[in-house]
Design an enzyme around this catalytic site. Structure first.
Site, PDB file in Angstrom:
ATOM      1  N   TYR A   9      37.402  45.287  38.052  1.00  0.00           N
ATOM      2  CA  TYR A   9      38.870  45.385  38.143  1.00  0.00           C
ATOM      3  C   TYR A   9      39.310  46.838  38.284  1.00  0.00           C
ATOM      4  CZ  TYR A   9      39.665  40.457  37.476  1.00  0.00           C
ATOM      5  OH  TYR A   9      39.698  39.106  37.688  1.00  0.00           O
TER       6      TYR A   9
ATOM      7  N   ARG B 162      38.949  47.837  41.872  1.00  0.00           N
ATOM      8  CA  ARG B 162      40.000  47.222  42.701  1.00  0.00           C
ATOM      9  C   ARG B 162      41.342  47.904  42.428  1.00  0.00           C
ATOM     10  NH1 ARG B 162      39.797  41.055  41.305  1.00  0.00           N
ATOM     11  NH2 ARG B 162      41.585  40.997  42.688  1.00  0.00           N
TER      12      ARG B 162
ATOM     13  N   GLN C 142      50.298  34.988  45.454  1.00  0.00           N
ATOM     14  CA  GLN C 142      49.071  34.805  44.681  1.00  0.00           C
ATOM     15  C   GLN C 142      48.423  36.168  44.416  1.00  0.00           C
ATOM     16  OE1 GLN C 142      46.617  31.244  46.279  1.00  0.00           O
ATOM     17  NE2 GLN C 142      47.863  31.939  48.005  1.00  0.00           N
TER      18      GLN C 142
ATOM     19  N   HIS D  75      49.737  34.952  39.837  1.00  0.00           N
ATOM     20  CA  HIS D  75      48.431  35.272  39.247  1.00  0.00           C
ATOM     21  C   HIS D  75      48.416  36.588  38.498  1.00  0.00           C
ATOM     22  CE1 HIS D  75      46.569  32.489  42.555  1.00  0.00           C
ATOM     23  NE2 HIS D  75      47.111  31.796  41.554  1.00  0.00           N
TER      24      HIS D  75
ATOM     25  N   CYS E 111      46.458  45.652  13.413  1.00  0.00           N
ATOM     26  CA  CYS E 111      45.722  46.900  13.718  1.00  0.00           C
ATOM     27  C   CYS E 111      45.783  47.235  15.213  1.00  0.00           C
ATOM     28  CB  CYS E 111      44.267  46.806  13.255  1.00  0.00           C
ATOM     29  SG  CYS E 111      43.377  45.391  13.931  1.00  0.00           S
TER      30      CYS E 111
ATOM     31  N   CYS F 110      40.301  47.872  20.589  1.00  0.00           N
ATOM     32  CA  CYS F 110      41.020  48.286  19.378  1.00  0.00           C
ATOM     33  C   CYS F 110      40.050  49.045  18.472  1.00  0.00           C
ATOM     34  CB  CYS F 110      41.578  47.060  18.637  1.00  0.00           C
ATOM     35  SG  CYS F 110      42.257  47.474  17.016  1.00  0.00           S
TER      36      CYS F 110
ATOM     37  N   CYS G 110      39.582  46.652  15.009  1.00  0.00           N
ATOM     38  CA  CYS G 110      38.932  45.315  14.980  1.00  0.00           C
ATOM     39  C   CYS G 110      38.074  45.064  16.214  1.00  0.00           C
ATOM     40  CB  CYS G 110      40.000  44.228  14.856  1.00  0.00           C
ATOM     41  SG  CYS G 110      40.990  44.029  16.347  1.00  0.00           S
TER      42      CYS G 110
ATOM     43  N   GLY H 234      48.643  34.441  55.003  1.00  0.00           N
ATOM     44  CA  GLY H 234      47.481  35.163  54.475  1.00  0.00           C
ATOM     45  C   GLY H 234      46.795  34.488  53.320  1.00  0.00           C
TER      46      GLY H 234
ATOM     47  N   GLU I 174      42.952  32.904  61.086  1.00  0.00           N
ATOM     48  CA  GLU I 174      41.915  31.845  61.079  1.00  0.00           C
ATOM     49  C   GLU I 174      42.533  30.527  60.604  1.00  0.00           C
ATOM     50  OE1 GLU I 174      38.662  35.139  59.496  1.00  0.00           O
ATOM     51  OE2 GLU I 174      38.798  33.192  58.485  1.00  0.00           O
TER      52      GLU I 174
HETATM   53  C1  BV8 Z   1      44.820  26.455  36.643  1.00  0.00           C
HETATM   54  C2  BV8 Z   1      43.686  36.574  39.923  1.00  0.00           C
HETATM   55  C3  BV8 Z   1      45.212  24.875  34.938  1.00  0.00           C
HETATM   56  C4  BV8 Z   1      42.344  37.095  39.493  1.00  0.00           C
HETATM   57  C5  BV8 Z   1      43.251  34.453  41.082  1.00  0.00           C
HETATM   58  C6  BV8 Z   1      43.786  21.609  41.061  1.00  0.00           C
HETATM   59  C7  BV8 Z   1      44.848  21.842  40.193  1.00  0.00           C
HETATM   60  C8  BV8 Z   1      44.770  22.858  39.261  1.00  0.00           C
HETATM   61  C9  BV8 Z   1      43.624  23.679  39.182  1.00  0.00           C
HETATM   62  C10 BV8 Z   1      42.578  23.455  40.043  1.00  0.00           C
HETATM   63  C11 BV8 Z   1      42.659  22.428  40.983  1.00  0.00           C
HETATM   64  N1  BV8 Z   1      41.495  22.441  41.674  1.00  0.00           N
HETATM   65  C12 BV8 Z   1      40.702  23.451  41.223  1.00  0.00           C
HETATM   66  C13 BV8 Z   1      41.325  24.061  40.220  1.00  0.00           C
HETATM   67  C14 BV8 Z   1      40.784  25.187  39.465  1.00  0.00           C
HETATM   68  C15 BV8 Z   1      41.106  26.540  40.095  1.00  0.00           C
HETATM   69  C16 BV8 Z   1      40.942  26.571  41.589  1.00  0.00           C
HETATM   70  O1  BV8 Z   1      41.902  26.442  42.325  1.00  0.00           O
HETATM   71  N2  BV8 Z   1      39.705  26.784  42.026  1.00  0.00           N
HETATM   72  C17 BV8 Z   1      39.426  26.929  43.441  1.00  0.00           C
HETATM   73  C18 BV8 Z   1      38.346  27.990  43.636  1.00  0.00           C
HETATM   74  C19 BV8 Z   1      38.975  25.570  43.962  1.00  0.00           C
HETATM   75  N3  BV8 Z   1      42.439  26.934  39.744  1.00  0.00           N
HETATM   76  C20 BV8 Z   1      42.623  27.576  38.567  1.00  0.00           C
HETATM   77  O2  BV8 Z   1      41.725  27.739  37.757  1.00  0.00           O
HETATM   78  C21 BV8 Z   1      44.010  28.064  38.264  1.00  0.00           C
HETATM   79  N4  BV8 Z   1      44.373  27.679  36.921  1.00  0.00           N
HETATM   80  O3  BV8 Z   1      44.970  25.638  37.496  1.00  0.00           O
HETATM   81  O4  BV8 Z   1      45.068  26.220  35.297  1.00  0.00           O
HETATM   82  C22 BV8 Z   1      43.812  24.369  34.739  1.00  0.00           C
HETATM   83  C23 BV8 Z   1      43.059  24.921  33.718  1.00  0.00           C
HETATM   84  C24 BV8 Z   1      41.759  24.432  33.518  1.00  0.00           C
HETATM   85  C25 BV8 Z   1      41.229  23.444  34.367  1.00  0.00           C
HETATM   86  C26 BV8 Z   1      42.012  22.922  35.417  1.00  0.00           C
HETATM   87  C27 BV8 Z   1      43.305  23.377  35.594  1.00  0.00           C
HETATM   88  C28 BV8 Z   1      44.058  29.585  38.274  1.00  0.00           C
HETATM   89  C29 BV8 Z   1      43.861  30.100  39.661  1.00  0.00           C
HETATM   90  C30 BV8 Z   1      44.153  31.621  39.686  1.00  0.00           C
HETATM   91  C31 BV8 Z   1      42.866  32.399  39.801  1.00  0.00           C
HETATM   92  N5  BV8 Z   1      43.144  33.827  39.946  1.00  0.00           N
HETATM   93  N6  BV8 Z   1      43.551  35.754  41.153  1.00  0.00           N
HETATM   94  C32 BV8 Z   1      41.834  38.161  40.409  1.00  0.00           C
HETATM   95  O5  BV8 Z   1      42.511  38.530  41.390  1.00  0.00           O
HETATM   96  O6  BV8 Z   1      40.730  38.663  40.108  1.00  0.00           O
HETATM   97  S1  BV8 Z   1      43.080  33.604  42.501  1.00  0.00           S
HETATM   98  C33 BV8 Z   1      42.636  34.597  43.798  1.00  0.00           C
HETATM   99  O7  BV8 Z   1      42.489  33.722  44.907  1.00  0.00           O
HETATM  100  C34 BV8 Z   1      43.623  35.644  44.289  1.00  0.00           C
HETATM  101  O8  BV8 Z   1      44.827  35.665  43.594  1.00  0.00           O
HETATM  102  C35 BV8 Z   1      43.891  35.205  45.730  1.00  0.00           C
HETATM  103  O9  BV8 Z   1      45.118  35.565  46.197  1.00  0.00           O
HETATM  104  C36 BV8 Z   1      43.750  33.752  45.542  1.00  0.00           C
HETATM  105  C37 BV8 Z   1      43.737  32.828  46.659  1.00  0.00           C
HETATM  106  O10 BV8 Z   1      42.904  33.311  47.666  1.00  0.00           O
HETATM  107  P1  BV8 Z   1      43.638  33.771  49.011  1.00  0.00           P
HETATM  108  O11 BV8 Z   1      44.825  34.573  48.646  1.00  0.00           O
HETATM  109  O12 BV8 Z   1      43.861  32.585  49.847  1.00  0.00           O
HETATM  110  O13 BV8 Z   1      42.589  34.763  49.586  1.00  0.00           O
HETATM  111  P2  BV8 Z   1      41.335  34.382  50.523  1.00  0.00           P
HETATM  112  O14 BV8 Z   1      40.474  35.603  50.575  1.00  0.00           O
HETATM  113  O15 BV8 Z   1      40.759  33.073  50.111  1.00  0.00           O
HETATM  114  O16 BV8 Z   1      41.987  34.135  51.955  1.00  0.00           O
HETATM  115  C38 BV8 Z   1      42.587  35.202  52.649  1.00  0.00           C
HETATM  116  C39 BV8 Z   1      43.188  34.603  53.894  1.00  0.00           C
HETATM  117  O17 BV8 Z   1      43.860  35.650  54.585  1.00  0.00           O
HETATM  118  C40 BV8 Z   1      42.160  34.031  54.846  1.00  0.00           C
HETATM  119  O18 BV8 Z   1      42.611  32.755  55.267  1.00  0.00           O
HETATM  120  C41 BV8 Z   1      42.161  35.019  56.018  1.00  0.00           C
HETATM  121  O19 BV8 Z   1      41.946  34.359  57.255  1.00  0.00           O
HETATM  122  C42 BV8 Z   1      43.563  35.524  55.961  1.00  0.00           C
HETATM  123  N7  BV8 Z   1      43.763  36.859  56.539  1.00  0.00           N
HETATM  124  C43 BV8 Z   1      42.887  37.868  56.678  1.00  0.00           C
HETATM  125  N8  BV8 Z   1      43.502  38.932  57.253  1.00  0.00           N
HETATM  126  C44 BV8 Z   1      44.799  38.571  57.452  1.00  0.00           C
HETATM  127  C45 BV8 Z   1      44.966  37.256  57.007  1.00  0.00           C
HETATM  128  N9  BV8 Z   1      46.147  36.613  57.068  1.00  0.00           N
HETATM  129  C46 BV8 Z   1      47.190  37.283  57.598  1.00  0.00           C
HETATM  130  N10 BV8 Z   1      47.114  38.565  58.046  1.00  0.00           N
HETATM  131  C47 BV8 Z   1      45.938  39.233  57.991  1.00  0.00           C
HETATM  132  N11 BV8 Z   1      45.845  40.487  58.453  1.00  0.00           N
END
Ligand code: BV8
Length: 239
Positions: free
Chosen positions: A66, A69, A101, A119, A134, A148, A151, A188, A213
């Site tokens: 982190y 990043r 996101q 997020h 603390c 901390c 603790c 995006g 894409e």
């Molecule tokens: C939760 C912070 C309740 C951290 C992130 C159904 C319902 C609920 C939950 C789930 C579900 N199914 C699965 C789940 C679980 C999980 C999930 O979704 N898993 C995925 C992998 C299947 N979801 C969760 O856990 C969420 N919590 O639901 O709580 C719960 C609790 C327990 C059990 C069940 C439910 C929490 C999700 C949040 C995670 N944290 N970020 C960090 O940053 O380190 S998510 C992370 O992915 C980022 O925030 C990012 O933004 C996000 C999504 O990815 P994208 O933004 O789409 O990025 P990606 O690289 O994939 O794609 C980029 C795109 O840009 C591409 O398409 C590319 O072609 C395009 N691109 C490239 N260049 C350009 C462009 N577009 C335009 N212009 C350009 N120039």
């Protein structure tokens, strides 16, 4: 449907939601979430690092991921896409809601108002365990991660990890905006992560995907515009 058609939809729409993902910041130089990881994190998928379990198991490694990043994001600027969104909001107050996101804060730095950051924000941190008296009495001791002095409670990035609930207020506001809008611009995002991606399936309005894409949300779209955030948004959002 092409960009000129969608420009017409933007002009007609009274309430618009922009749902953005990591691709929104790609042209600012921020690698997307699923771009290949670099260095010692190369062998991990982000979903394996962005979890409480990973942090508790290897706090220094996840903290450093982190920190790297955060440093990289601090050196980039919002791009023409972020700026076009903020300018539209200024010209048309209350007509465009930004739901992101992304944790990079670039919409906010471009001047967008009322950004619903689902997020969290990578530039902020919070305690890993519920803070005790603390933890508030002394500044955290520097380290990877800071902790901390009394603790040993660890600092963690103030982002939403996989398996964690999204901030209730932001999620409810985003769901309400999606339900009420005439038009949702999905820019995006690969549409993989829920519940954020679900907003594009829960909206009353037309859905337009902007992405170079194909995405998991293309099937829910009324129009898919192959292109980039900085390339297309200035055109779509000009008056
Ligand atoms: C939760 C912070 C309740 C951290 C992130 C159904 C319902 C609920 C939950 C789930 C579900 N199914 C699965 C789940 C679980 C999980 C999930 O979704 N898993 C995925 C992998 C299947 N979801 C969760 O856990 C969420 N919590 O639901 O709580 C719960 C609790 C327990 C059990 C069940 C439910 C929490 C999700 C949040 C995670 N944290 N970020 C960090 O940053 O380190 S998510 C992370 O992915 C980022 O925030 C990012 O933004 C996000 C999504 O990815 P994208 O933004 O789409 O990025 P990606 O690289 O994939 O794609 C980029 C795109 O840009 C591409 O398409 C590319 O072609 C395009 N691109 C490239 N260049 C350009 C462009 N577009 C335009 N212009 C350009 N120039």
């Amino acid at each position: 449907m092409n960009a000129d058609h969608v420009r017409g939809w933007v002009r007609e729409a009274r309430r618009i939601v922009l749902l953005s993902g990591a691709g929104m910041s790609a042209e600012s130089g921020v690698p997307t979430f699923r771009d290949a990881q670099a260095g010692m994190w190369a062998k991990f998928r982000p979903e394996e690092l962005a979890t409480e379990q990973a942090f508790r198991a290897r706090p220094a490694m996840v903290w450093d991921w982190y920190a790297l990043r955060r440093e990289m994001i601090a050196q980039v600027e919002p791009n023409a896409g972020h700026r076009a969104v903020a300018a539209f909001q200024q010209r048309h107050p209350g007509r465009l809601a930004v739901v992101t996101q992304n944790v990079d804060g670039l919409h906010q730095r471009a001047g967008s108002a009322g950004v619903l950051a689902l997020h969290g924000n990578i530039a902020q941190e919070k305690w890993l365990d519920a803070p005790r008296a603390c933890c508030a009495q002394h500044p955290p001791v520097d380290g990877h991660p800071p902790r901390c002095a009394v603790c040993g409670n660890l600092c963690r990035p103030a982002v939403v990890w996989f398996g964690e609930m999204l901030p209730q207020a932001e999620l409810e506001a985003a769901e309400a905006a999606a339900a009420a809008c005439d038009l949702m611009l999905v820019v995006g995002t690969s549409g993989v992560v829920y519940p954020a991606a679900g907003l594009a399936r829960a909206t009353r309005g037309r859905v337009v995907v902007v992405n170079p894409e194909s995405t998991e949300l293309d099937d829910a779209a009324d129009a898919v515009l192959p292109g980039t955030a900085a390339g297309l948004l200035p055109r779509l959002l000009e008056d």
